[in-house]
Scaffold this motif. Structure first.
Motif, PDB file in Angstrom:
ATOM      1  N   UNK A 183       0.845  -1.201   0.000  1.00  0.00           N
ATOM      2  CA  UNK A 183       0.000   0.000   0.000  1.00  0.00           C
ATOM      3  C   UNK A 183       0.878   1.249   0.000  1.00  0.00           C
ATOM      4  N   UNK A 184       0.558   2.227  -0.856  1.00  0.00           N
ATOM      5  CA  UNK A 184       1.382   3.441  -0.950  1.00  0.00           C
ATOM      6  C   UNK A 184       1.570   4.154   0.386  1.00  0.00           C
ATOM      7  N   UNK A 185       0.550   4.175   1.215  1.00  0.00           N
ATOM      8  CA  UNK A 185       0.663   4.869   2.504  1.00  0.00           C
ATOM      9  C   UNK A 185       1.575   4.141   3.491  1.00  0.00           C
ATOM     10  N   UNK A 186       1.953   2.892   3.186  1.00  0.00           N
ATOM     11  CA  UNK A 186       2.839   2.126   4.065  1.00  0.00           C
ATOM     12  C   UNK A 186       4.255   2.021   3.519  1.00  0.00           C
ATOM     13  N   UNK A 187       4.580   2.798   2.507  1.00  0.00           N
ATOM     14  CA  UNK A 187       5.886   2.708   1.862  1.00  0.00           C
ATOM     15  C   UNK A 187       7.074   2.917   2.778  1.00  0.00           C
ATOM     16  N   UNK A 188       6.914   3.685   3.836  1.00  0.00           N
ATOM     17  CA  UNK A 188       8.018   3.932   4.772  1.00  0.00           C
ATOM     18  C   UNK A 188       7.932   3.075   6.028  1.00  0.00           C
ATOM     19  N   UNK A 189       6.969   2.184   6.087  1.00  0.00           N
ATOM     20  CA  UNK A 189       6.780   1.315   7.242  1.00  0.00           C
ATOM     21  C   UNK A 189       7.400  -0.047   6.948  1.00  0.00           C
ATOM     22  N   UNK A 190       8.316  -0.543   7.797  1.00  0.00           N
ATOM     23  CA  UNK A 190       8.947  -1.837   7.511  1.00  0.00           C
ATOM     24  C   UNK A 190       8.044  -3.019   7.866  1.00  0.00           C
ATOM     25  N   UNK A 191       8.126  -4.068   7.048  1.00  0.00           N
ATOM     26  CA  UNK A 191       7.418  -5.325   7.288  1.00  0.00           C
ATOM     27  C   UNK A 191       8.448  -6.440   7.287  1.00  0.00           C
TER      28      UNK A 191
ATOM     29  N   UNK B 168      12.842 -11.903  -6.337  1.00  0.00           N
ATOM     30  CA  UNK B 168      13.797 -11.006  -5.667  1.00  0.00           C
ATOM     31  C   UNK B 168      14.904 -10.589  -6.628  1.00  0.00           C
ATOM     32  N   UNK B 169      15.388 -11.535  -7.431  1.00  0.00           N
ATOM     33  CA  UNK B 169      16.463 -11.235  -8.373  1.00  0.00           C
ATOM     34  C   UNK B 169      15.986 -10.392  -9.551  1.00  0.00           C
ATOM     35  N   UNK B 170      14.690 -10.297  -9.761  1.00  0.00           N
ATOM     36  CA  UNK B 170      14.155  -9.486 -10.859  1.00  0.00           C
ATOM     37  C   UNK B 170      14.009  -8.019 -10.463  1.00  0.00           C
ATOM     38  N   UNK B 171      14.285  -7.713  -9.196  1.00  0.00           N
ATOM     39  CA  UNK B 171      14.049  -6.347  -8.719  1.00  0.00           C
ATOM     40  C   UNK B 171      14.928  -5.341  -9.435  1.00  0.00           C
ATOM     41  N   UNK B 172      14.364  -4.130  -9.596  1.00  0.00           N
ATOM     42  CA  UNK B 172      15.070  -3.050 -10.267  1.00  0.00           C
ATOM     43  C   UNK B 172      14.632  -1.739  -9.631  1.00  0.00           C
ATOM     44  N   UNK B 173      15.471  -0.741  -9.701  1.00  0.00           N
ATOM     45  CA  UNK B 173      15.132   0.563  -9.122  1.00  0.00           C
ATOM     46  C   UNK B 173      14.371   1.396 -10.145  1.00  0.00           C
ATOM     47  N   UNK B 174      13.167   1.850  -9.748  1.00  0.00           N
ATOM     48  CA  UNK B 174      12.339   2.716 -10.585  1.00  0.00           C
ATOM     49  C   UNK B 174      11.807   3.849  -9.721  1.00  0.00           C
ATOM     50  N   UNK B 175      12.051   5.069 -10.138  1.00  0.00           N
ATOM     51  CA  UNK B 175      11.585   6.249  -9.384  1.00  0.00           C
ATOM     52  C   UNK B 175      12.019   6.195  -7.928  1.00  0.00           C
ATOM     53  N   UNK B 176      13.293   5.877  -7.694  1.00  0.00           N
ATOM     54  CA  UNK B 176      13.876   5.857  -6.355  1.00  0.00           C
ATOM     55  C   UNK B 176      13.338   4.743  -5.461  1.00  0.00           C
ATOM     56  N   UNK B 177      12.689   3.732  -6.042  1.00  0.00           N
ATOM     57  CA  UNK B 177      12.145   2.623  -5.268  1.00  0.00           C
ATOM     58  C   UNK B 177      12.501   1.319  -5.953  1.00  0.00           C
ATOM     59  N   UNK B 178      12.805   0.288  -5.136  1.00  0.00           N
ATOM     60  CA  UNK B 178      13.037  -1.042  -5.686  1.00  0.00           C
ATOM     61  C   UNK B 178      11.692  -1.705  -5.930  1.00  0.00           C
TER      62      UNK B 178
ATOM     63  N   UNK C 153       4.153  -6.749  -5.148  1.00  0.00           N
ATOM     64  CA  UNK C 153       5.579  -6.722  -5.480  1.00  0.00           C
ATOM     65  C   UNK C 153       6.427  -6.799  -4.226  1.00  0.00           C
ATOM     66  N   UNK C 154       7.699  -7.186  -4.393  1.00  0.00           N
ATOM     67  CA  UNK C 154       8.671  -7.088  -3.299  1.00  0.00           C
ATOM     68  C   UNK C 154       9.212  -5.665  -3.322  1.00  0.00           C
ATOM     69  N   UNK C 155       8.907  -4.918  -2.325  1.00  0.00           N
ATOM     70  CA  UNK C 155       9.329  -3.518  -2.256  1.00  0.00           C
ATOM     71  C   UNK C 155      10.423  -3.334  -1.210  1.00  0.00           C
ATOM     72  N   UNK C 156      10.960  -2.117  -1.150  1.00  0.00           N
ATOM     73  CA  UNK C 156      12.040  -1.799  -0.212  1.00  0.00           C
ATOM     74  C   UNK C 156      11.668  -2.046   1.245  1.00  0.00           C
ATOM     75  N   UNK C 157      10.403  -1.984   1.581  1.00  0.00           N
ATOM     76  CA  UNK C 157       9.993  -2.054   2.983  1.00  0.00           C
ATOM     77  C   UNK C 157       9.660  -3.470   3.438  1.00  0.00           C
ATOM     78  N   UNK C 158       9.917  -4.486   2.614  1.00  0.00           N
ATOM     79  CA  UNK C 158       9.596  -5.873   2.952  1.00  0.00           C
ATOM     80  C   UNK C 158      10.889  -6.661   3.133  1.00  0.00           C
ATOM     81  N   UNK C 159      11.097  -7.187   4.335  1.00  0.00           N
ATOM     82  CA  UNK C 159      12.330  -7.898   4.676  1.00  0.00           C
ATOM     83  C   UNK C 159      12.011  -9.344   5.010  1.00  0.00           C
TER      84      UNK C 159
END
Length: 99
Positions: free
Chosen positions: A7-15, A38-48, A65-71
């Protein structure tokens, strides 16, 4: 959890997804699809961003998608009863507990 992380509003919240004793079975058998994403990830508009992990109905979020905030964090057992773990696709930190 992945739906919430997307969710866009959770982009800075880690999971965090925690997997215990990952190597009791061969990780490549049950985790290979996610590793490929995970290996297909790419940086687009400052986000993985990645290829979709799963596609759901549009009203439920659409492509997840696998985003920057998902560990993904997992524990391993290192003895003769477990399967080896490839270091090429992971970061492993060994912690030895005293006897």
């Amino acid at each position: 959890m992945l739906k919430e992380a997307n969710r866009p509003e959770n982009g800075n919240k880690p999971y965090f997804l925690l997997l215990d004793e990952m190597n009791l079975a061969r990780v490549e058998y049950y985790f290979s699809g996610l590793l490929n994403v995970k290996e297909s990830r790419d940086r687009k508009n400052e986000e993985m961003v990645s290829a979709p992990v799963v596609e759901v109905k549009e009203e439920e979020g659409g492509k997840l998608l696998l985003r920057d905030n998902f560990y993904i964090i997992g524990t391993l057992i290192m003895d003769e009863t477990t399967h080896p773990f490839s270091r090429m696709r992971s970061v492993i930190m060994k912690i030895s507990l005293g006897k």
